[in-house]
Motif scaffolding. Sequence first.
Motif, PDB file in Angstrom:
ATOM      1  N   LEU A 119      -9.948  34.302  17.644  1.00  0.00           N
ATOM      2  CA  LEU A 119     -10.542  32.983  17.456  1.00  0.00           C
ATOM      3  C   LEU A 119     -11.730  32.774  18.384  1.00  0.00           C
ATOM      4  N   HIS A 120     -11.571  33.144  19.651  1.00  0.00           N
ATOM      5  CA  HIS A 120     -12.647  32.937  20.617  1.00  0.00           C
ATOM      6  C   HIS A 120     -13.864  33.795  20.281  1.00  0.00           C
ATOM      7  N   LEU A 121     -13.621  35.010  19.830  1.00  0.00           N
ATOM      8  CA  LEU A 121     -14.733  35.886  19.442  1.00  0.00           C
ATOM      9  C   LEU A 121     -15.527  35.273  18.292  1.00  0.00           C
ATOM     10  N   LEU A 122     -14.840  34.849  17.231  1.00  0.00           N
ATOM     11  CA  LEU A 122     -15.533  34.292  16.074  1.00  0.00           C
ATOM     12  C   LEU A 122     -16.225  32.973  16.417  1.00  0.00           C
ATOM     13  N   ALA A 123     -15.534  32.129  17.196  1.00  0.00           N
ATOM     14  CA  ALA A 123     -16.102  30.831  17.540  1.00  0.00           C
ATOM     15  C   ALA A 123     -17.289  30.953  18.493  1.00  0.00           C
TER      16      ALA A 123
ATOM     17  N   VAL B  11     -20.803  37.413  10.910  1.00  0.00           N
ATOM     18  CA  VAL B  11     -19.667  38.068  10.275  1.00  0.00           C
ATOM     19  C   VAL B  11     -19.272  39.289  11.097  1.00  0.00           C
ATOM     20  N   PHE B  12     -17.993  39.348  11.479  1.00  0.00           N
ATOM     21  CA  PHE B  12     -17.454  40.492  12.212  1.00  0.00           C
ATOM     22  C   PHE B  12     -16.561  41.300  11.282  1.00  0.00           C
ATOM     23  N   SER B  13     -16.791  42.596  11.240  1.00  0.00           N
ATOM     24  CA  SER B  13     -15.910  43.461  10.456  1.00  0.00           C
ATOM     25  C   SER B  13     -14.573  43.600  11.166  1.00  0.00           C
ATOM     26  N   ALA B  14     -13.577  44.092  10.439  1.00  0.00           N
ATOM     27  CA  ALA B  14     -12.269  44.320  11.044  1.00  0.00           C
ATOM     28  C   ALA B  14     -12.372  45.320  12.185  1.00  0.00           C
ATOM     29  N   ASP B  15     -13.196  46.351  12.006  1.00  0.00           N
ATOM     30  CA  ASP B  15     -13.372  47.347  13.066  1.00  0.00           C
ATOM     31  C   ASP B  15     -13.962  46.724  14.320  1.00  0.00           C
ATOM     32  N   GLU B  16     -14.974  45.859  14.149  1.00  0.00           N
ATOM     33  CA  GLU B  16     -15.593  45.201  15.304  1.00  0.00           C
ATOM     34  C   GLU B  16     -14.588  44.311  16.025  1.00  0.00           C
ATOM     35  N   ILE B  17     -13.813  43.550  15.251  1.00  0.00           N
ATOM     36  CA  ILE B  17     -12.822  42.665  15.852  1.00  0.00           C
ATOM     37  C   ILE B  17     -11.800  43.484  16.631  1.00  0.00           C
ATOM     38  N   PHE B  18     -11.320  44.563  16.024  1.00  0.00           N
ATOM     39  CA  PHE B  18     -10.318  45.390  16.698  1.00  0.00           C
ATOM     40  C   PHE B  18     -10.860  45.949  18.007  1.00  0.00           C
ATOM     41  N   GLU B  19     -12.066  46.498  17.979  1.00  0.00           N
ATOM     42  CA  GLU B  19     -12.615  47.139  19.165  1.00  0.00           C
ATOM     43  C   GLU B  19     -12.908  46.132  20.273  1.00  0.00           C
TER      44      GLU B  19
ATOM     45  N   SER C 270      -7.617  50.018  11.548  1.00  0.00           N
ATOM     46  CA  SER C 270      -7.450  48.690  12.128  1.00  0.00           C
ATOM     47  C   SER C 270      -7.445  47.564  11.110  1.00  0.00           C
ATOM     48  N   ALA C 271      -7.931  47.794   9.901  1.00  0.00           N
ATOM     49  CA  ALA C 271      -8.155  46.694   8.968  1.00  0.00           C
ATOM     50  C   ALA C 271      -6.883  45.903   8.691  1.00  0.00           C
ATOM     51  N   LYS C 272      -5.763  46.580   8.418  1.00  0.00           N
ATOM     52  CA  LYS C 272      -4.518  45.868   8.106  1.00  0.00           C
ATOM     53  C   LYS C 272      -4.006  45.108   9.321  1.00  0.00           C
ATOM     54  N   THR C 273      -4.131  45.711  10.505  1.00  0.00           N
ATOM     55  CA  THR C 273      -3.699  45.036  11.727  1.00  0.00           C
ATOM     56  C   THR C 273      -4.471  43.745  11.931  1.00  0.00           C
ATOM     57  N   VAL C 274      -5.779  43.812  11.818  1.00  0.00           N
ATOM     58  CA  VAL C 274      -6.614  42.616  11.992  1.00  0.00           C
ATOM     59  C   VAL C 274      -6.296  41.599  10.905  1.00  0.00           C
TER      60      VAL C 274
ATOM     61  N   THR D  71     -13.336  34.378   5.027  1.00  0.00           N
ATOM     62  CA  THR D  71     -13.420  35.798   4.712  1.00  0.00           C
ATOM     63  C   THR D  71     -14.681  36.057   3.898  1.00  0.00           C
ATOM     64  N   VAL D  72     -15.476  37.011   4.353  1.00  0.00           N
ATOM     65  CA  VAL D  72     -16.617  37.480   3.569  1.00  0.00           C
ATOM     66  C   VAL D  72     -16.165  38.801   2.950  1.00  0.00           C
ATOM     67  N   TRP D  73     -15.817  38.782   1.698  1.00  0.00           N
ATOM     68  CA  TRP D  73     -15.136  39.903   1.072  1.00  0.00           C
ATOM     69  C   TRP D  73     -15.955  41.184   1.167  1.00  0.00           C
ATOM     70  N   GLY D  74     -15.287  42.237   1.607  1.00  0.00           N
ATOM     71  CA  GLY D  74     -15.925  43.529   1.756  1.00  0.00           C
ATOM     72  C   GLY D  74     -16.715  43.685   3.031  1.00  0.00           C
ATOM     73  N   VAL D  75     -16.788  42.608   3.822  1.00  0.00           N
ATOM     74  CA  VAL D  75     -17.569  42.655   5.070  1.00  0.00           C
ATOM     75  C   VAL D  75     -16.711  42.328   6.284  1.00  0.00           C
ATOM     76  N   GLY D  76     -16.086  41.118   6.308  1.00  0.00           N
ATOM     77  CA  GLY D  76     -15.290  40.752   7.478  1.00  0.00           C
ATOM     78  C   GLY D  76     -14.982  39.271   7.524  1.00  0.00           C
ATOM     79  N   TYR D  77     -15.037  38.695   8.716  1.00  0.00           N
ATOM     80  CA  TYR D  77     -14.631  37.303   8.936  1.00  0.00           C
ATOM     81  C   TYR D  77     -15.670  36.560   9.759  1.00  0.00           C
ATOM     82  N   LYS D  78     -15.703  35.239   9.565  1.00  0.00           N
ATOM     83  CA  LYS D  78     -16.638  34.425  10.338  1.00  0.00           C
ATOM     84  C   LYS D  78     -16.134  32.989  10.428  1.00  0.00           C
ATOM     85  N   ILE D  79     -16.715  32.253  11.377  1.00  0.00           N
ATOM     86  CA  ILE D  79     -16.539  30.801  11.477  1.00  0.00           C
ATOM     87  C   ILE D  79     -17.928  30.186  11.379  1.00  0.00           C
ATOM     88  N   GLU D  80     -18.116  29.265  10.464  1.00  0.00           N
ATOM     89  CA  GLU D  80     -19.423  28.661  10.299  1.00  0.00           C
ATOM     90  C   GLU D  80     -19.611  27.486  11.239  1.00  0.00           C
TER      91      GLU D  80
END
Length: 229
Positions: free
Chosen positions: A163-167, A173-181, A191-195, A218-227
């Motif tokens: 949450l803090h990373l996205l906010a 948009v952060f990919s699952a790999d970026e969030i995991f790392e 990492s995708a399923k874990t995230v 969710t930005v499908w095929g890309v990752g996650y974001k908070i607007e």
Amino acid sequence: MKILVVDDDKDIVELLSIYIKNEGYEVEKAYNGKEAITKLNTNPDIALMILDVMMPQMDGLSVVREVRKDSQIPVLMLSAKTDDLDKIQGLIQGADDYVTKPFNPLEVMARVRSLLRRSQHEVKNDEPDQIEIGPLIIKKDSHEVTTVSGNSIQLTALEFGILHLLASHPNRVFSADEIFERVWQQESVVSAKTVMVHVSHLRDKIEEATDGEKVIQTVWGVGYKIEAR
């Protein structure tokens, strides 16, 4: 700082205990789920639990469900089960990370260090101390998340990290790999399923506290974001 190791295989408990002590931590040991709950209730200084899934009396998934009723202690699960559905089930119940048997003890310790860093509130210095975004107020130092209406949201260390990373980076948009790392502070490996599971938990908690408001997109095929709003 103490680490609780829970496994009905005493050889595994002793092996992990050696590595944990070499890292400078104290060890508590339990050999079934019920004993693990007792240890946690009587040792408030336990900072992390390494927990086997298949155990007598009370299995690991049941232990996690019980623990998560009133504690956000980091939980690293161990299991001989390698199917993705089994891993996801462990994460859904509230585990923070998952290692399959047979394992490399050095990998286990790397994951332990990562989870402890997150639980000790180590975040980047360039991130703001408090973020107000949408219906949420996020406080970095205390790891508190509240709604603007005053509802408190109880998050695990990893959920807070996501949450803090996205906010901290609205509209990005952060990919699952970026969030995991960045949150797990490990190189991304499957990492995708874990995230996905942790983001799902986080969304559920936010929506429950905000009457269904959807903060993480969710930005499908890309990752996650908070607007930003």
